[in-house]
Scaffold this motif. Structure first.
Motif, short mmCIF file in Angstrom:
data_model
loop_
_atom_site.label_atom_id
_atom_site.label_comp_id
_atom_site.label_asym_id
_atom_site.label_seq_id
_atom_site.Cartn_x
_atom_site.Cartn_y
_atom_site.Cartn_z
N MET A 1 0.68 -0.82 -0.15
CA MET A 1 -0.48 0.11 -0.07
C MET A 1 0.50 1.73 -0.01
SD MET A 1 -0.72 0.22 4.21
CE MET A 1 -1.16 -1.77 4.63
N THR A 2 0.09 2.47 -0.21
CA THR A 2 0.82 3.77 -0.29
C THR A 2 0.94 4.49 0.77
OG1 THR A 2 -0.34 5.12 -1.72
CG2 THR A 2 1.88 3.84 -2.91
N ILE A 3 1.18 5.15 1.38
CA ILE A 3 0.53 6.16 2.76
C ILE A 3 2.07 7.07 1.98
CG2 ILE A 3 0.89 6.63 5.36
CD1 ILE A 3 1.23 3.43 5.98
N ASN A 4 0.59 8.56 2.17
CA ASN A 4 1.14 9.65 2.45
C ASN A 4 2.81 9.79 1.22
OD1 ASN A 4 -0.35 10.44 4.45
ND2 ASN A 4 1.38 10.01 5.76
N GLY A 5 2.02 8.72 -0.25
CA GLY A 5 2.98 8.59 -1.44
C GLY A 5 3.62 7.20 -1.50
N GLN A 6 4.35 7.27 -0.43
CA GLN A 6 5.17 6.45 0.09
C GLN A 6 4.98 4.52 -0.07
OE1 GLN A 6 7.61 7.90 3.51
NE2 GLN A 6 9.23 8.26 2.06
N THR A 7 5.37 4.28 -0.52
CA THR A 7 5.10 2.29 -0.69
C THR A 7 5.71 1.70 0.07
OG1 THR A 7 5.45 2.66 -3.21
CG2 THR A 7 5.26 0.54 -1.62
N HIS A 8 4.97 1.03 1.16
CA HIS A 8 5.11 0.40 2.77
C HIS A 8 4.66 -0.81 2.35
CE1 HIS A 8 5.74 3.94 5.51
NE2 HIS A 8 4.95 4.60 4.47
N VAL A 19 -4.37 0.42 11.38
CA VAL A 19 -3.97 1.34 12.65
C VAL A 19 -2.80 0.78 13.50
CG1 VAL A 19 -5.44 0.62 15.13
CG2 VAL A 19 -4.27 3.14 14.32
N HIS A 20 -3.02 -0.29 13.81
CA HIS A 20 -1.33 -1.57 14.78
C HIS A 20 -0.44 -1.44 13.49
CE1 HIS A 20 -3.94 -2.48 17.39
NE2 HIS A 20 -3.51 -1.43 17.79
N PHE A 21 -0.57 -1.32 11.79
CA PHE A 21 0.46 -1.32 10.51
C PHE A 21 0.46 -0.43 10.35
CE2 PHE A 21 0.97 -1.21 6.84
CZ PHE A 21 1.90 -2.41 5.93
N ILE A 22 -0.08 1.03 10.91
CA ILE A 22 0.34 2.06 10.60
C ILE A 22 1.43 2.97 11.71
CG2 ILE A 22 -0.34 4.59 10.16
CD1 ILE A 22 -2.98 4.06 8.59
N ARG A 23 0.99 2.66 12.68
CA ARG A 23 1.30 2.81 14.41
C ARG A 23 2.90 2.37 14.08
NH1 ARG A 23 -0.01 6.83 17.54
NH2 ARG A 23 1.49 5.14 18.99
N VAL A 60 -4.57 -5.72 6.11
CA VAL A 60 -4.72 -7.06 4.53
C VAL A 60 -5.69 -6.52 3.93
CG1 VAL A 60 -4.12 -9.47 5.39
CG2 VAL A 60 -5.94 -8.73 6.22
N GLN A 61 -7.28 -5.81 4.46
CA GLN A 61 -8.26 -4.95 3.39
C GLN A 61 -7.57 -4.11 3.20
OE1 GLN A 61 -11.05 -4.99 7.30
NE2 GLN A 61 -12.27 -5.10 4.91
N ALA A 62 -6.67 -3.01 3.49
CA ALA A 62 -6.30 -1.96 3.05
C ALA A 62 -4.62 -2.54 2.11
CB ALA A 62 -5.04 -1.36 4.16
N ASP A 63 -4.45 -3.54 1.53
CA ASP A 63 -3.28 -3.80 0.70
C ASP A 63 -3.66 -2.99 -0.61
OD1 ASP A 63 -1.35 -5.44 -0.73
OD2 ASP A 63 -2.37 -6.97 -0.83
N GLY A 64 -2.67 -2.43 -1.28
CA GLY A 64 -3.04 -2.33 -3.04
C GLY A 64 -3.11 -0.67 -2.83
N GLN A 65 -4.10 0.06 -1.62
CA GLN A 65 -4.46 0.99 -1.82
C GLN A 65 -3.59 2.26 -1.40
OE1 GLN A 65 -8.39 0.71 -2.50
NE2 GLN A 65 -6.97 -1.74 -2.28
N ALA A 66 -4.41 3.55 -1.45
CA ALA A 66 -3.32 4.48 -1.47
C ALA A 66 -4.31 4.63 -0.18
CB ALA A 66 -3.90 5.68 -2.38
N LEU A 67 -3.65 5.44 1.21
CA LEU A 67 -4.09 5.67 2.75
C LEU A 67 -3.20 7.49 2.73
CD1 LEU A 67 -3.75 2.94 4.49
CD2 LEU A 67 -4.90 3.53 3.61
N THR A 68 -3.84 8.39 3.03
CA THR A 68 -3.47 9.46 4.31
C THR A 68 -3.92 9.56 5.13
OG1 THR A 68 -3.98 10.77 2.08
CG2 THR A 68 -3.29 11.88 3.31
N THR A 69 -2.30 9.83 5.86
CA THR A 69 -2.79 10.54 7.40
C THR A 69 -2.67 11.18 7.64
OG1 THR A 69 -0.66 9.61 7.43
CG2 THR A 69 -1.87 7.89 7.90
#
Lengths: 147, 273
Positions: A1-8, A19-23, A60-69
């Motif tokens: 997935m990407t978070i703020n434009g960066q691939t993670h 939320v735990h994945f992000i943190r 896993v539901q966010a796999d491949g999605q574009a996230l912004t925090t």
């Protein structure tokens, strides 16, 4: 997935909450865990441009999605207009709900760019401020909408 | 709160989902938006060993005009139901009720099929589809069948869906031009209804569904009969709690819920007048 434009990319158990994945996996700790029961909205982020509660999404539901925090809003040291509006209107007290409030408020204006005060209050129904600082939060969102 | 461990399978079609359900039986649960299921998993009120993620099945998210009814794909999100112009025109009660579910963030993820399949009597949509006289298309290993909403909700969180069946479509008859009302009584923003009422009226015809007035969503047929025979809103609403055995909890006693049902049905019928 990407978070703020960066691939993670990390291997996680299926039960890992987003939320735990992000943190913990990505080290982006601006997104807070509040109630952990889909009520308080402190964990609100954007998934594909829409506000969601990241405590109620599996990583896993966010796999491949574009996230912004919250970390993805300011550009080159300049606050996002909503962050600036929160600052100008003193729309925070302890600050714990603030990242989620800001993300929910941006999502709200994306869907309804010129809300009435009542629409702002209804639109932020999913975010709780336990300092009860709602008055200035609503003021900030209305100020951001008028800019 | 972290769910108990489970295996995760992502499928890309309804048939593949059914195949997984056949393989894993009662141990598997379908995951759509996750806004009914994940809270249960986190509280460990449910601990399925396999989650079958149908969230990316592409052809189950739609709202279509099907002549005398509107067909809604089970994966259609509450937000899309809320803002659908087609529903606002022909079945505005459903759009109105979808806008009452949870909050913005919840409506961005939660699906109508998930809410219906969960069968929670305190949820807004099951009682609404019941009031509309809707029906559900379900797919299993032997093919498809259609179940009337009136036969679907069988007990607390229990529906007519078999363990190897997937809800694919929600059908709601058109009530174009009907007056509608959704009354939700709660003490806190975003909360479930302590009691809720979904109502529509078109000429002498009406539909009244009750939220959280029993172990299943309830259709207040005595009220509907009274409306059909010309009773006033107040007189018809006096029957709102007839035959209901609502739960007593922290928020309300049985008697208070029965009282609320009568008050809210009266308000709903007055709004539909």
């Amino acid at each position: 997935m990407t978070i703020n434009g960066q691939t993670h990319s990390h291997d996680v158990e299926p039960r890992t909450l987003l939320v735990h994945f992000i943190r913990e996996n990505c080290g982006l700790t601006g997104t807070n865990v509040g109630c952990d029961t889909s009520s308080c909205g402190a964990c609100t982020i954007h998934m594909n441009g829409e506000s969601v509660k990241s405590c109620t999404v599996l990583a896993v539901q966010a796999d491949g999605q574009a996230l912004t925090t919250i970390e993805g809003l300011a550009k080159d040291g300049v606050l996002h207009p909503m962050q600036e509006a929160f600052r100008q209107n003193h729309a925070l007290q302890c600050g714990y709900c603030t990242p989620g409030m800001v993300m929910a408020a941006i999502g709200l204006l994306d869907e309804n760019p010129h809300p009435t005060e009542r629409e702002v209050r209804l639109g932020l129904e999913g975010n709780l401020c336990r300092c009860t600082g709602y008055h200035n939060i609503v003021k900030a969102v209305l100020a951001a909408a008028s800019n | 709160m972290i769910p108990a461990a489970f295996d995760y399978v992502r499928v890309d079609s309804a048939d593949a989902a059914v195949a997984q359900l056949v393989t894993h039986g009662e141990d598997a649960k379908l995951l759509a938006g996750g806004h009914s299921l994940l809270p249960l998993l986190k509280l460990r009120l449910a601990s399925p060993s396999v989650l079958v993620d149908i969230g990316r099945v592409k052809d189950l998210s739609y709202i279509r005009d099907a002549g005398d009814h509107i067909a809604i794909g089970a994966l259609t999100r509450h937000r899309d139901v809320e803002i659908s112009e087609m529903l606002k025109q022909h079945v505005s009660l459903l759009a109105l009720a979808a806008g009452e579910v949870g909050d913005n963030q919840v409506r961005h993820r939660g699906t109508i099929g998930g809410s219906i399949a969960h069968g929670d009597p305190a949820s807004d949509l099951p009682a609404t589809v019941l009031a509309l006289g809707g029906s559900f298309v379900v797919k299993g290993p032997k093919g498809e069948r259609t179940i009337a909403a009136s036969d679907f909700f069988q007990g607390f969180l229990t529906t007519a869906l078999a363990a190897d069946e997937l809800l694919t479509e929600i059908r709601v008859p058109k009530i174009t031009g009907a007056k509608v009302s959704f009354q939700k009584f709660n003490r806190r923003a975003q909360d479930w209804a302590i009691v809720g009422v979904a109502a529509w009226k078109l000429g002498a015809k009406s539909g009244v569904g009750l939220v959280n007035m029993g172990s299943t969503p309830i259709r207040a047929s005595t009220v509907e009969s009274a409306v059909a025979s010309g009773a006033s809103a107040a007189d018809a609403a006096a029957h709102a709690a007839d035959g209901c055995e609502p739960p007593a909890d922290l928020n309300a006693s049985v008697e208070y819920r029965q009282h609320l049902a009568r008050v809210l049905v009266r308000r709903a019928l007055e709004e539909c007048a």
